[in-house]
Scaffold this motif. Structure first.
Motif, PDB file in Angstrom:
ATOM      1  N   LEU A   1       8.862   2.988   9.119  1.00 56.51           N
ATOM      2  CA  LEU A   1       9.727   2.185   9.996  1.00 56.51           C
ATOM      3  C   LEU A   1       9.044   0.894  10.433  1.00 56.51           C
ATOM      4  CD1 LEU A   1      11.462   5.004  12.042  1.00 56.51           C
ATOM      5  CD2 LEU A   1      12.445   3.589  10.211  1.00 56.51           C
ATOM      6  N   TRP A   2       7.714   0.899  10.533  1.00 58.48           N
ATOM      7  CA  TRP A   2       6.995  -0.341  10.818  1.00 58.48           C
ATOM      8  C   TRP A   2       7.250  -1.342   9.696  1.00 58.48           C
ATOM      9  CZ3 TRP A   2       3.590  -3.557   8.483  1.00 58.48           C
ATOM     10  CH2 TRP A   2       3.026  -4.549   9.280  1.00 58.48           C
ATOM     11  N   TRP A   3       7.126  -0.889   8.426  1.00 61.55           N
ATOM     12  CA  TRP A   3       7.376  -1.758   7.278  1.00 61.55           C
ATOM     13  C   TRP A   3       8.836  -2.197   7.234  1.00 61.55           C
ATOM     14  CZ3 TRP A   3       4.116  -4.447   4.620  1.00 61.55           C
ATOM     15  CH2 TRP A   3       2.794  -4.035   4.519  1.00 61.55           C
ATOM     16  N   VAL A   4       9.768  -1.280   7.545  1.00 59.05           N
ATOM     17  CA  VAL A   4      11.201  -1.613   7.567  1.00 59.05           C
ATOM     18  C   VAL A   4      11.443  -2.784   8.512  1.00 59.05           C
ATOM     19  CG1 VAL A   4      13.446  -0.766   8.362  1.00 59.05           C
ATOM     20  CG2 VAL A   4      12.040   0.657   6.857  1.00 59.05           C
ATOM     21  N   LYS A   5      10.875  -2.711   9.696  1.00 64.21           N
ATOM     22  CA  LYS A   5      11.022  -3.788  10.672  1.00 64.21           C
ATOM     23  C   LYS A   5      10.373  -5.076  10.163  1.00 64.21           C
ATOM     24  CE  LYS A   5       9.876  -4.997  15.443  1.00 64.21           C
ATOM     25  NZ  LYS A   5       9.180  -4.564  16.661  1.00 64.21           N
TER      26      LYS A   5
ATOM     27  N   ILE B   1       3.558  -3.077  -2.532  1.00 62.22           N
ATOM     28  CA  ILE B   1       2.336  -2.310  -2.392  1.00 62.22           C
ATOM     29  C   ILE B   1       2.687  -0.829  -2.445  1.00 62.22           C
ATOM     30  CG2 ILE B   1       1.206  -4.078  -0.992  1.00 62.22           C
ATOM     31  CD1 ILE B   1       1.688  -2.106   1.401  1.00 62.22           C
ATOM     32  N   ALA B   2       1.715  -0.008  -2.716  1.00 64.44           N
ATOM     33  CA  ALA B   2       1.897   1.442  -2.663  1.00 64.44           C
ATOM     34  C   ALA B   2       0.650   2.052  -2.038  1.00 64.44           C
ATOM     35  CB  ALA B   2       2.127   2.013  -4.061  1.00 64.44           C
ATOM     36  N   ALA B   3       0.864   3.027  -1.174  1.00 65.55           N
ATOM     37  CA  ALA B   3      -0.260   3.658  -0.493  1.00 65.55           C
ATOM     38  C   ALA B   3      -0.082   5.169  -0.491  1.00 65.55           C
ATOM     39  CB  ALA B   3      -0.361   3.155   0.941  1.00 65.55           C
ATOM     40  N   VAL B   4      -1.131   5.885  -0.863  1.00 60.73           N
ATOM     41  CA  VAL B   4      -1.138   7.335  -0.764  1.00 60.73           C
ATOM     42  C   VAL B   4      -1.695   7.677   0.604  1.00 60.73           C
ATOM     43  CG1 VAL B   4      -2.085   9.470  -1.731  1.00 60.73           C
ATOM     44  CG2 VAL B   4      -1.390   7.590  -3.248  1.00 60.73           C
ATOM     45  N   ALA B   5      -1.103   8.689   1.265  1.00 61.31           N
ATOM     46  CA  ALA B   5      -1.379   8.964   2.675  1.00 61.31           C
ATOM     47  C   ALA B   5      -1.067   7.675   3.431  1.00 61.31           C
ATOM     48  CB  ALA B   5      -2.804   9.450   2.907  1.00 61.31           C
ATOM     49  N   GLY B   6       0.152   7.193   3.197  1.00 60.82           N
ATOM     50  CA  GLY B   6       0.576   5.857   3.578  1.00 60.82           C
ATOM     51  C   GLY B   6       0.799   5.615   5.046  1.00 60.82           C
ATOM     52  N   SER B   7      -0.258   5.528   5.800  1.00 58.89           N
ATOM     53  CA  SER B   7      -0.180   5.231   7.226  1.00 58.89           C
ATOM     54  C   SER B   7      -0.519   3.761   7.468  1.00 58.89           C
ATOM     55  CB  SER B   7      -1.181   6.104   7.987  1.00 58.89           C
ATOM     56  OG  SER B   7      -1.218   5.749   9.349  1.00 58.89           O
ATOM     57  N   VAL B   8       0.054   3.204   8.522  1.00 59.80           N
ATOM     58  CA  VAL B   8      -0.279   1.818   8.866  1.00 59.80           C
ATOM     59  C   VAL B   8      -1.547   1.738   9.708  1.00 59.80           C
ATOM     60  CG1 VAL B   8       2.049   0.888   8.654  1.00 59.80           C
ATOM     61  CG2 VAL B   8       1.281   1.770  10.871  1.00 59.80           C
ATOM     62  N   GLY B   9      -2.185   2.853   9.979  1.00 55.92           N
ATOM     63  CA  GLY B   9      -3.454   2.788  10.685  1.00 55.92           C
ATOM     64  C   GLY B   9      -3.676   3.931  11.643  1.00 55.92           C
ATOM     65  N   PHE B  10      -4.724   3.791  12.393  1.00 57.29           N
ATOM     66  CA  PHE B  10      -5.133   4.800  13.348  1.00 57.29           C
ATOM     67  C   PHE B  10      -5.125   4.189  14.746  1.00 57.29           C
ATOM     68  CE2 PHE B  10      -6.904   5.878   9.307  1.00 57.29           C
ATOM     69  CZ  PHE B  10      -6.629   7.231   9.203  1.00 57.29           C
ATOM     70  N   PRO B  11      -4.190   4.606  15.583  1.00 60.47           N
ATOM     71  CA  PRO B  11      -4.134   4.033  16.926  1.00 60.47           C
ATOM     72  C   PRO B  11      -5.373   4.391  17.743  1.00 60.47           C
ATOM     73  CG  PRO B  11      -2.619   5.874  16.733  1.00 60.47           C
ATOM     74  CD  PRO B  11      -3.199   5.654  15.375  1.00 60.47           C
TER      75      PRO B  11
ATOM     76  N   SER C   1       7.699  -5.462  -0.713  1.00 61.50           N
ATOM     77  CA  SER C   1       8.162  -4.078  -0.788  1.00 61.50           C
ATOM     78  C   SER C   1       6.975  -3.145  -0.614  1.00 61.50           C
ATOM     79  CB  SER C   1       8.842  -3.818  -2.136  1.00 61.50           C
ATOM     80  OG  SER C   1      10.064  -4.539  -2.218  1.00 61.50           O
ATOM     81  N   ALA C   2       7.226  -1.987  -0.019  1.00 58.67           N
ATOM     82  CA  ALA C   2       6.157  -1.023   0.224  1.00 58.67           C
ATOM     83  C   ALA C   2       6.620   0.377  -0.146  1.00 58.67           C
ATOM     84  CB  ALA C   2       5.742  -1.051   1.691  1.00 58.67           C
ATOM     85  N   MET C   3       5.742   1.118  -0.804  1.00 64.48           N
ATOM     86  CA  MET C   3       5.986   2.533  -1.085  1.00 64.48           C
ATOM     87  C   MET C   3       4.879   3.326  -0.418  1.00 64.48           C
ATOM     88  SD  MET C   3       6.035   4.656  -4.665  1.00 64.48           S
ATOM     89  CE  MET C   3       7.776   4.519  -5.029  1.00 64.48           C
ATOM     90  N   LEU C   4       5.274   4.280   0.412  1.00 64.16           N
ATOM     91  CA  LEU C   4       4.322   5.134   1.106  1.00 64.16           C
ATOM     92  C   LEU C   4       4.508   6.549   0.586  1.00 64.16           C
ATOM     93  CD1 LEU C   4       4.985   3.796   4.720  1.00 64.16           C
ATOM     94  CD2 LEU C   4       3.380   2.915   3.024  1.00 64.16           C
TER      95      LEU C   4
ATOM     96  N   ALA D   1      13.298  -7.160  -0.499  1.00 59.72           N
ATOM     97  CA  ALA D   1      12.246  -6.175  -0.212  1.00 59.72           C
ATOM     98  C   ALA D   1      12.858  -4.851   0.224  1.00 59.72           C
ATOM     99  CB  ALA D   1      11.309  -6.696   0.878  1.00 59.72           C
ATOM    100  N   GLU D   2      12.203  -3.772  -0.150  1.00 67.06           N
ATOM    101  CA  GLU D   2      12.613  -2.449   0.297  1.00 67.06           C
ATOM    102  C   GLU D   2      11.381  -1.626   0.620  1.00 67.06           C
ATOM    103  OE1 GLU D   2      14.978  -0.721  -2.821  1.00 67.06           O
ATOM    104  OE2 GLU D   2      13.249  -0.210  -4.023  1.00 67.06           O
ATOM    105  N   VAL D   3      11.603  -0.567   1.372  1.00 60.70           N
ATOM    106  CA  VAL D   3      10.543   0.344   1.754  1.00 60.70           C
ATOM    107  C   VAL D   3      10.933   1.732   1.263  1.00 60.70           C
ATOM    108  CG1 VAL D   3       9.279   1.377   3.689  1.00 60.70           C
ATOM    109  CG2 VAL D   3       9.967  -1.032   3.791  1.00 60.70           C
TER     110      VAL D   3
END
Length: 109
Positions: A61-65, A1-11, A29-32, A95-97
């Motif tokens: 680091l969330w994706w890495v884990k 996947i790829a995300a622009v402004a690649g955040s995993v969310g809003f706490p 694999s993820a690209m942020l 997979a890689e990040v």
């Protein structure tokens, strides 16, 4: 996947990323891609932006884990210092990040 402004969310209410989104059922694999001077979605906790999301590095680091990749990235910075690419490899199933951090256009990184 790829995300622009690649955040995993809003706490919300002290939530951590682990509580925001489910762990992938298979390695992916993820690209942020995130601008350090993004005025809409904050790059990190110190950034001035409209939306204070989970920071870019914390999201990576969330994706890495999640994919079991190595926690120390291979880091490459462009000749002008405006773009840094951190690649976390060695994840399950190859997979890689990748975190691409850019200086916002017209600004310094």
């Amino acid at each position: 996947i790829a995300a622009v402004a690649g955040s995993v969310g809003f706490p919300a209410n002290g939530s951590t990323p682990e509580r925001l989104i489910p762990t992938p059922v298979a390695p992916v694999s993820a690209m942020l891609i995130h601008g350090k001077k993004d005025s809409m979605v904050a790059y990190d906790a110190n950034a001035k932006a409209l939306l204070k999301s989970v920071g870019a590095r914390e999201s990576a680091l969330w994706w890495v884990k999640a994919v079991g990749a190595q926690t120390t990235p291979k880091s490459v910075t462009s000749a002008n210092g405006n773009v840094t690419t951190d690649t976390y490899s060695g994840g399950k199933g190859g997979a890689e990040v990748v975190l691409v951090s850019i200086g916002w256009p017209g600004g310094e990184a």
